[in-house]
Design an enzyme around this catalytic site. Structure first.
Site, PDB file in Angstrom:
ATOM      1  N   ASP A  37       2.395  48.357   0.765  1.00 18.08           N
ATOM      2  CA  ASP A  37       1.380  47.815   1.668  1.00 18.08           C
ATOM      3  C   ASP A  37       1.480  48.362   3.086  1.00 18.08           C
ATOM      4  OD1 ASP A  37       3.684  46.524   2.433  1.00 18.08           O
ATOM      5  OD2 ASP A  37       2.956  44.496   2.055  1.00 18.08           O
ATOM      6  N   HIS A  79       4.227  40.292  10.611  1.00 19.94           N
ATOM      7  CA  HIS A  79       5.207  40.512   9.533  1.00 19.94           C
ATOM      8  C   HIS A  79       6.200  41.632   9.850  1.00 19.94           C
ATOM      9  CE1 HIS A  79       3.058  37.763   7.015  1.00 19.94           C
ATOM     10  NE2 HIS A  79       2.007  38.536   6.886  1.00 19.94           N
ATOM     11  N   GLY A  87       4.065  44.034   5.155  1.00 21.56           N
ATOM     12  CA  GLY A  87       2.809  43.306   5.119  1.00 21.56           C
ATOM     13  C   GLY A  87       1.715  43.875   5.995  1.00 21.56           C
ATOM     14  N   ASP A 125      -2.670  32.238  10.865  1.00 17.76           N
ATOM     15  CA  ASP A 125      -2.906  33.110   9.716  1.00 17.76           C
ATOM     16  C   ASP A 125      -2.607  32.369   8.421  1.00 17.76           C
ATOM     17  OD1 ASP A 125      -3.048  36.423   9.557  1.00 17.76           O
ATOM     18  OD2 ASP A 125      -2.157  35.505   7.781  1.00 17.76           O
ATOM     19  N   HIS A 127      -0.929  33.517   6.094  1.00 19.77           N
ATOM     20  CA  HIS A 127       0.438  33.875   5.718  1.00 19.77           C
ATOM     21  C   HIS A 127       1.436  33.458   6.797  1.00 19.77           C
ATOM     22  CE1 HIS A 127      -2.239  36.573   3.478  1.00 19.77           C
ATOM     23  NE2 HIS A 127      -1.313  36.554   2.538  1.00 19.77           N
ATOM     24  N   ASP A 220      -7.869  35.087   7.593  1.00 17.90           N
ATOM     25  CA  ASP A 220      -7.875  35.147   6.134  1.00 17.90           C
ATOM     26  C   ASP A 220      -7.891  33.758   5.494  1.00 17.90           C
ATOM     27  OD1 ASP A 220      -5.338  34.846   7.195  1.00 17.90           O
ATOM     28  OD2 ASP A 220      -4.409  36.431   6.004  1.00 17.90           O
ATOM     29  N   TYR A 264      -9.585  39.747   5.345  1.00 25.75           N
ATOM     30  CA  TYR A 264      -9.869  40.796   4.369  1.00 25.75           C
ATOM     31  C   TYR A 264     -11.328  40.822   3.941  1.00 25.75           C
ATOM     32  CZ  TYR A 264      -4.920  40.737   4.761  1.00 25.75           C
ATOM     33  OH  TYR A 264      -3.653  40.775   5.297  1.00 25.75           O
TER      34      TYR A 264
END
Length: 345
Positions: A37, A79, A87, A125, A127, A220, A264
């Site tokens: 990624d 990240h 990430g 986020d 994540h 996201d 995304y």
């Protein structure tokens, strides 16, 4: 200048050599996370410098008093680790900005004596902010903590990133750190859920009394994102993303750095960051505003307007769980106040 990454990683990532030529015989790309990624691409070294430089410039603008709100939508790479990429994040611009703000000095309103500032990092986020939270996880042991991190995110078995810090912060845990806070939300998190947990966020803010707030505005979690986990709306209802950012920018009255993050569904990310910018400028765009004609106009179907409304996904965050969140964060706020009182803050 703020420095965070290991020199070996920086030497590798900032190398002027063509990555496609180097990777064939250089296995360090695996060590430094330049794969999967975080693939190599042409212009990567320039990209790293631009992202880091933009976030640092935004922080510098706040420090110099040139603005009370600064924005870097290509920042928020939460990240990135000290010695490797992760990430989709190649450089820890959030951390660099926080470290830069940490070095500023704040005049005391009582006697004019300069003191160290406090910086609250709030991550919205989907994540968990593993890179940022881990970087400052030990700062709470200081006699006068300057940095508090609070990540609101989704977590589940196998969901990226895997971190012991991603669980709900519990003051009953022997390892509890009131300055490294985590608030995971289950699937379908809605405006109503965010409106409820926001009270806990503000309790922590009031206890910590930050001079600067750094907000990672990952989008996201909005309805329509390919992850399809949360059901957050962009709009003006209590708990929506726009409502949360309006609270930070226009009610908290702190110097604020807004950073980007995940997202995304590209048209929805563009919608969100345009709308949040208008909130920061106190010139809020109407949600029914038409998207102007441009090359990517067809991607904004079917509405062709600014709004990102909530979907129909059920909210799996129960009242019982949210009660637990409120109890944990109320106790965390009490502990923060106690520690800062002892520190003379």
């Amino acid at each position: 200048m703020a420095v965070y990454h290991d020199s070996e990683y920086l030497d590798f990532i900032l190398s002027p050599y063509n990555f496609s030529e180097r990777l064939a015989g250089d296995l360090r790309h695996t060590e430094f996370g330049i794969e999967e990624d975080c693939p190599a691409f042409s212009g990567l070294s320039d990209y790293v410098c631009l992202v880091a430089g933009a976030s640092l410039k935004a922080a510098d603008t706040l420090q110099k008093g040139e603005a009370v709100i600064a924005i870097c939508w290509d920042g928020g790479r939460h990240h990135a680790q000290k010695s490797h990429a992760s990430g989709f994040c190649y450089v820890a611009d959030c951390i660099l900005a926080i470290l830069a703000l940490k070095r500023s000095r704040i005049p005391s309103p009582l006697n004019g004596v300069f003191r160290k500032p406090r910086i609250m990092y709030l991550d919205l986020d989907l994540h968990f902010s593993d890179g940022v939270s881990q970087a400052f996880a030990s700062s709470g042991s200081s006699s006068n903590p300057q940095i508090l991190t609070l990540s609101i995110h989704h977590t589940a078995p196998g969901f990226f990133p895997i971190s012991p810090l991603a669980s709900l912060s519990s003051p009953s845990d022997p390892c509890f750190d009131p300055f490294t806070l985590s608030l995971p939300l289950s699937r379908g998190a809605s405006d109503a859920t965010f409106a409820r947990v926001w009270k806990s966020v503000e309790k922590v803010k009031d206890a910590f009394q930050p001079n600067y707030v750094v907000v990672q505005c990952g989008v996201d979690g909005l309805a329509g994102d390919p992850y399809a986990i949360w059901n957050w709306s962009l709009g003006t209802t209590d708990g929506s993303l726009g409502w949360c950012i309006d609270r930070v920018c226009n009610s908290w009255r702190r110097k604020t750095l807004l950073l980007g993050g995940g997202g995304y569904n590209s048209p929805n990310a563009a919608r969100a960051w345009a709308y949040l910018t208008s909130i920061a400028l106190r010139n809020t765009l109407p949600l029914d505003a038409d998207i102007p004609d441009h090359a990517a106009f067809p991607l904004y179907s079917p509405s062709f307007t600014l709004d990102v409304p909530a979907g129909n996904a059920p909210d799996q965050n129960t009242d019982e769980y949210l009660d637990e969140v409120e109890d944990c964060f109320a106790r965390a706020a009490e502990i923060i106040e106690q520690k800062l009182s002892v520190a003379g803050g």
